[in-house]
Design an enzyme around this catalytic site. Structure first.
Site, PDB file in Angstrom:
ATOM      1  N   LYS A  85       0.851  -1.196   0.000  1.00 10.93           N
ATOM      2  CA  LYS A  85       0.000   0.000   0.000  1.00 10.93           C
ATOM      3  C   LYS A  85       0.875   1.230   0.000  1.00 10.93           C
ATOM      4  CE  LYS A  85      -3.890   2.138   0.209  1.00 10.93           C
ATOM      5  NZ  LYS A  85      -3.430   2.828  -1.030  1.00 10.93           N
TER       6      LYS A  85
ATOM      7  N   LYS B 266       5.312   3.596   8.467  1.00 13.95           N
ATOM      8  CA  LYS B 266       4.134   4.452   8.617  1.00 13.95           C
ATOM      9  C   LYS B 266       2.872   3.600   8.650  1.00 13.95           C
ATOM     10  CE  LYS B 266       3.886   7.731   5.542  1.00 13.95           C
ATOM     11  NZ  LYS B 266       3.526   8.578   4.370  1.00 13.95           N
TER      12      LYS B 266
ATOM     13  N   LYS C  45       5.546   1.943  -2.912  1.00 15.13           N
ATOM     14  CA  LYS C  45       5.468   3.251  -3.556  1.00 15.13           C
ATOM     15  C   LYS C  45       5.711   3.064  -5.031  1.00 15.13           C
ATOM     16  CE  LYS C  45       4.709   7.469  -2.210  1.00 15.13           C
ATOM     17  NZ  LYS C  45       3.990   7.899  -0.998  1.00 15.13           N
TER      18      LYS C  45
ATOM     19  N   GLY D 197      -2.643   8.201  -4.444  1.00 11.00           N
ATOM     20  CA  GLY D 197      -1.965   9.396  -4.937  1.00 11.00           C
ATOM     21  C   GLY D 197      -0.757   9.785  -4.106  1.00 11.00           C
ATOM     22  N   ASP D 198       0.006  10.694  -4.653  1.00 14.24           N
ATOM     23  CA  ASP D 198       1.115  11.362  -3.964  1.00 14.24           C
ATOM     24  C   ASP D 198       1.346  12.629  -4.795  1.00 14.24           C
ATOM     25  OD1 ASP D 198       3.277  10.765  -1.721  1.00 14.24           O
ATOM     26  OD2 ASP D 198       4.402  11.616  -3.376  1.00 14.24           O
TER      27      ASP D 198
ATOM     28  N   ASN E 267      -2.276  19.112  -2.177  1.00 14.37           N
ATOM     29  CA  ASN E 267      -3.313  18.423  -1.404  1.00 14.37           C
ATOM     30  C   ASN E 267      -3.057  18.471   0.099  1.00 14.37           C
ATOM     31  OD1 ASN E 267      -3.899  15.443  -0.124  1.00 14.37           O
ATOM     32  ND2 ASN E 267      -5.639  16.275  -1.235  1.00 14.37           N
TER      33      ASN E 267
ATOM     34  N   SER F  62      -6.947   5.801   3.572  1.00 11.82           N
ATOM     35  CA  SER F  62      -6.965   4.893   2.417  1.00 11.82           C
ATOM     36  C   SER F  62      -7.377   3.490   2.870  1.00 11.82           C
ATOM     37  CB  SER F  62      -5.577   4.806   1.777  1.00 11.82           C
ATOM     38  OG  SER F  62      -5.371   5.862   0.872  1.00 11.82           O
TER      39      SER F  62
HETATM   40  P1  NDP Z   1       0.731  17.775  -4.524  1.00  5.81           P
HETATM   41  O1  NDP Z   1       1.235  17.408  -5.851  1.00  5.81           O
HETATM   42  O2  NDP Z   1      -0.733  17.970  -4.320  1.00  5.81           O
HETATM   43  O3  NDP Z   1       1.441  19.104  -4.027  1.00  5.81           O
HETATM   44  C1  NDP Z   1       2.822  19.175  -3.902  1.00  5.81           C
HETATM   45  C2  NDP Z   1       3.204  20.556  -3.420  1.00  5.81           C
HETATM   46  O4  NDP Z   1       4.572  20.537  -3.060  1.00  5.81           O
HETATM   47  C3  NDP Z   1       3.066  21.612  -4.513  1.00  5.81           C
HETATM   48  O5  NDP Z   1       2.769  22.851  -3.923  1.00  5.81           O
HETATM   49  C4  NDP Z   1       4.449  21.622  -5.141  1.00  5.81           C
HETATM   50  O6  NDP Z   1       4.802  22.825  -5.792  1.00  5.81           O
HETATM   51  C5  NDP Z   1       5.327  21.375  -3.933  1.00  5.81           C
HETATM   52  N1  NDP Z   1       6.546  20.682  -4.384  1.00  5.81           N
HETATM   53  C6  NDP Z   1       6.616  19.440  -4.943  1.00  5.81           C
HETATM   54  N2  NDP Z   1       7.876  19.129  -5.270  1.00  5.81           N
HETATM   55  C7  NDP Z   1       8.605  20.183  -4.921  1.00  5.81           C
HETATM   56  C8  NDP Z   1       9.981  20.464  -5.017  1.00  5.81           C
HETATM   57  N3  NDP Z   1      10.859  19.577  -5.542  1.00  5.81           N
HETATM   58  N4  NDP Z   1      10.405  21.658  -4.523  1.00  5.81           N
HETATM   59  C9  NDP Z   1       9.509  22.538  -3.976  1.00  5.81           C
HETATM   60  N5  NDP Z   1       8.196  22.328  -3.882  1.00  5.81           N
HETATM   61  C10 NDP Z   1       7.752  21.174  -4.351  1.00  5.81           C
HETATM   62  O7  NDP Z   1       1.290  16.655  -3.527  1.00  5.81           O
HETATM   63  P2  NDP Z   1       0.805  16.271  -2.058  1.00  5.81           P
HETATM   64  O8  NDP Z   1       0.294  17.471  -1.361  1.00  5.81           O
HETATM   65  O9  NDP Z   1      -0.060  15.088  -2.169  1.00  5.81           O
HETATM   66  O10 NDP Z   1       2.165  15.782  -1.393  1.00  5.81           O
HETATM   67  C11 NDP Z   1       3.002  16.656  -0.644  1.00  5.81           C
HETATM   68  C12 NDP Z   1       3.910  15.845   0.262  1.00  5.81           C
HETATM   69  O11 NDP Z   1       3.117  15.067   1.168  1.00  5.81           O
HETATM   70  C13 NDP Z   1       4.817  14.825  -0.439  1.00  5.81           C
HETATM   71  O12 NDP Z   1       6.019  14.732   0.297  1.00  5.81           O
HETATM   72  C14 NDP Z   1       4.050  13.521  -0.297  1.00  5.81           C
HETATM   73  O13 NDP Z   1       4.911  12.405  -0.379  1.00  5.81           O
HETATM   74  C15 NDP Z   1       3.491  13.699   1.100  1.00  5.81           C
HETATM   75  N6  NDP Z   1       2.321  12.891   1.434  1.00  5.81           N
HETATM   76  C16 NDP Z   1       1.193  12.927   0.671  1.00  5.81           C
HETATM   77  C17 NDP Z   1       0.091  12.190   1.033  1.00  5.81           C
HETATM   78  C18 NDP Z   1      -1.186  12.272   0.287  1.00  5.81           C
HETATM   79  O14 NDP Z   1      -2.167  11.684   0.745  1.00  5.81           O
HETATM   80  N7  NDP Z   1      -1.271  12.982  -0.823  1.00  5.81           N
HETATM   81  C19 NDP Z   1       0.112  11.296   2.205  1.00  5.81           C
HETATM   82  C20 NDP Z   1       1.323  11.398   2.993  1.00  5.81           C
HETATM   83  C21 NDP Z   1       2.377  12.160   2.594  1.00  5.81           C
HETATM   84  P3  NDP Z   1       4.865  22.878  -7.387  1.00  5.81           P
HETATM   85  O15 NDP Z   1       3.442  22.868  -7.836  1.00  5.81           O
HETATM   86  O16 NDP Z   1       5.576  24.148  -7.690  1.00  5.81           O
HETATM   87  O17 NDP Z   1       5.630  21.679  -7.822  1.00  5.81           O
HETATM   88  O1  2IT Z   2       2.923   8.961   1.504  1.00  9.47           O
HETATM   89  C1  2IT Z   2       1.787   8.512   1.683  1.00  9.47           C
HETATM   90  O2  2IT Z   2       1.439   8.001   2.755  1.00  9.47           O
HETATM   91  C2  2IT Z   2       0.819   8.623   0.574  1.00  9.47           C
HETATM   92  N1  2IT Z   2       1.152   9.196  -0.459  1.00  9.47           N
HETATM   93  C3  2IT Z   2      -0.536   8.015   0.705  1.00  9.47           C
HETATM   94  C4  2IT Z   2      -0.518   6.543   0.426  1.00  9.47           C
HETATM   95  C5  2IT Z   2      -1.864   5.878   0.359  1.00  9.47           C
HETATM   96  O3  2IT Z   2      -1.866   4.708  -0.015  1.00  9.47           O
HETATM   97  O4  2IT Z   2      -2.881   6.490   0.672  1.00  9.47           O
END
Ligand code: NDP
Ligand code: 2IT
Length: 448
Positions: A93, A117, A129, A168-169, A244, A380
């Site tokens: 997952k 996690k 992943k 997603g991520d 997100n 999830s």
């Molecule tokens: P999104 O794609 O929705 O948003 C990512 C954000 O981070 C954007 O504002 C983006 O800016 C910025 N960003 C991405 N890469 C870079 C970079 N190299 N340098 C600077 N800014 C950057 O992703 P999420 O919000 O889903 O994910 C954000 C973080 O949270 C990640 O680390 C992800 O692994 C983690 N995460 C996400 C989960 C989820 O459910 N979605 C769960 C747990 C952790 P820009 O648009 O300019 O690229």
């Molecule tokens: O980093 C994370 O925990 C995620 N991107 C979410 C993974 C998931 O299966 O919901």
């Protein structure tokens, strides 16, 4: 150096040797392995059965070509990945990341983190992943669709409700999950709802999954503050990113009486001393898919600063919610000097090892990503539960479950840290608690 320390050092050296150039993966392994000495001391059977060595080696890694045609008809080629890291506790997952920086080392670091996690959520999910070095920026909706269809045309044979359940991520949200699910359904001739999570609530997605990571990170910070007799009311906050996780962290912070004065993307920082206006942010980012810089056009009292300046803004609470290694040692020092009392990692591994050290030494309440952002994957798992029982739960019920899970994660990390002689150290608490759960299952299964 004790014999256990030596053996951990040699495991880390082996991982570095066997996975050349994968620096983020090395960093993630070091960060966990270095905290496991006390647990090996208490449970010598883990060392005897080489549990750490086995956990550091992914169970399987798939790398594949993703050919697709852009709107001009030109053929484009990307590289797709799915790493099934550990399935001791349940089907693989973890999310899919579409970002140009993606390579095997990034997917492995994320998959490794995911194992621990997912274990500390207490729910039956293994760790994985995947993703691609595809850059969604500037792509049309049809290009995104064609890319997702091509990606799934290979991925479908490796996943399944009981095998591996992606979500997603970065760069992958409900739109992409829709295209991926549509292609999976078409190829397999099965309406297998539980094969992907983060689906739209209109066709099998869980309510609250969209909000869960951000909300969960804020709940975790709230729990850490509670231990110190404090709350979020009136706290000035910084949230990095504007995707997100960031958006829903901001939403929950505001709901709990805190004020988020700045957020960011990879090009800019936006400061809005009155508090970031969520309606504007959501419309620009989620509906219109524009850049954050456009926010200041609509709010002339907000200011646009260059990228890399976010952590210099004074705050009480910081939530890094963008990407790995975005908060370094110098930024951590500045945050501490400006009076920051709590940090919750919404992103995966956003703080560098030097940054974490600074927070620990300063006594800042520090919630590592494995614990602080686990609300996303936990929800999830709640989506999988609803799919398996062909049921849908209300927003309120699901959010209550999420809140309860995050409180349990916090308590578990807190108590585990105390049990192993490091009270208040959530890094040690999360690593040891996650490791023990996976280790116990692996021991029970024999040498596999
Ligand atoms: P999104 O794609 O929705 O948003 C990512 C954000 O981070 C954007 O504002 C983006 O800016 C910025 N960003 C991405 N890469 C870079 C970079 N190299 N340098 C600077 N800014 C950057 O992703 P999420 O919000 O889903 O994910 C954000 C973080 O949270 C990640 O680390 C992800 O692994 C983690 N995460 C996400 C989960 C989820 O459910 N979605 C769960 C747990 C952790 P820009 O648009 O300019 O690229
Ligand atoms: O980093 C994370 O925990 C995620 N991107 C979410 C993974 C998931 O299966 O919901």
């Amino acid at each position: 150096m004790t014999r256990i320390d030596e053996s951990i050092e040699s495991i880390i050296a082996g991982v570095i040797r066997r996975n050349r150039g994968e620096t983020e993966f090395h960093q993630a392994v070091c960060e966990v392995a270095e905290t496991l000495g006390p647990v090996l001391q208490k449970h010598p059977q883990y060392a005897e059965h080489k549990i750490i060595e086995r956990i550091c080696e992914p169970e399987r890694q798939v790398i594949f070509r993703v050919p697709w045609q852009d709107d001009r008809g030109e053929v484009q080629i990307n590289r797709g990945f799915r790493v099934g890291f550990n399935s001791a506790l349940g089907p693989y997952k973890g999310g899919l990341r579409f970002h140009p920086s993606v390579y095997l080392g990034i997917i492995k670091f994320l998959g490794f983190e995911q194992v621990f996690k997912n274990a500390i959520t207490g729910l039956p999910i293994g760790g994985a992943k995947g993703g691609a070095d595809f850059d969604p920026k500037g792509k049309s909706d049809s290009e995104i669709m064609r890319f997702c269809q091509s990606f799934m045309t290979e991925l479908y044979r490796h996943i399944g409700e009981f095998t591996d359940v992606p979500a997603g991520d970065i760069g992958v949200g409900a739109r992409e999950i829709g295209y991926l699910f549509g292609q999976y359904k078409r190829i397999t001739n099965r309406y297998e709802s539980g094969v992907l999570t983060g689906k739209s609530p209109h066709w099998g997605g869980a309510l609250v999954r969209r909000e869960a990571t951000g909300y969960g990170a804020v709940y975790f910070v709230e729990e850490m503050l509670k231990v110190r007799g404090q709350g979020l009311e009136g706290k000035r906050c910084l949230v990095s990113g504007s995707g997100n996780v960031a958006i829903y962290a901001i939403e929950k912070l505001h709901a709990l009486g805190a004020r988020v004065v700045a957020c960011s993307d990879s090009d800019n920082v936006v400061v809005h001393p009155q508090g970031i206006r969520l309606e504007t942010l959501k419309r620009i980012k989620e509906v219109e898919r524009r850049r954050l810089a456009d926010y200041v056009v609509e709010h002339p009292d907000a200011e646009r600063l260059p990228a890399g300046t976010l952590w210099k803004i004074p705050c009480d609470v910081a939530l890094p919610c963008a990407t790995q290694n975005e908060l370094d040692e110098d930024s951590a020092r500045t945050l501490v000097a400006n009076g920051c009392v709590a940090v919750g990692e919404g992103a995966n591994m956003p703080t560098t090892p030097g940054g974490v050290r600074v927070f620990m030494e300063a006594g800042v309440a520090f919630g590592p990503g494995k614990a602080a952002n686990a609300g996303g994957v936990a929800t999830s798992a709640l989506e999988m539960q609803q799919n398996a029982s062909r049921d849908t739960w209300s927003f309120e019920h699901t959010e209550r479950r999420l809140h309860e899970i995050v409180r349990n994660i916090h308590r578990d990390c807190y108590e585990t840290a105390a049990e192993f002689g490091s009270p208040g150290n959530y890094v040690i608490g999360a690593n040891i608690s996650g490791f023990r759960r996976v280790a116990e299952a692996m021991l029970a299964f024999g040498v596999i």
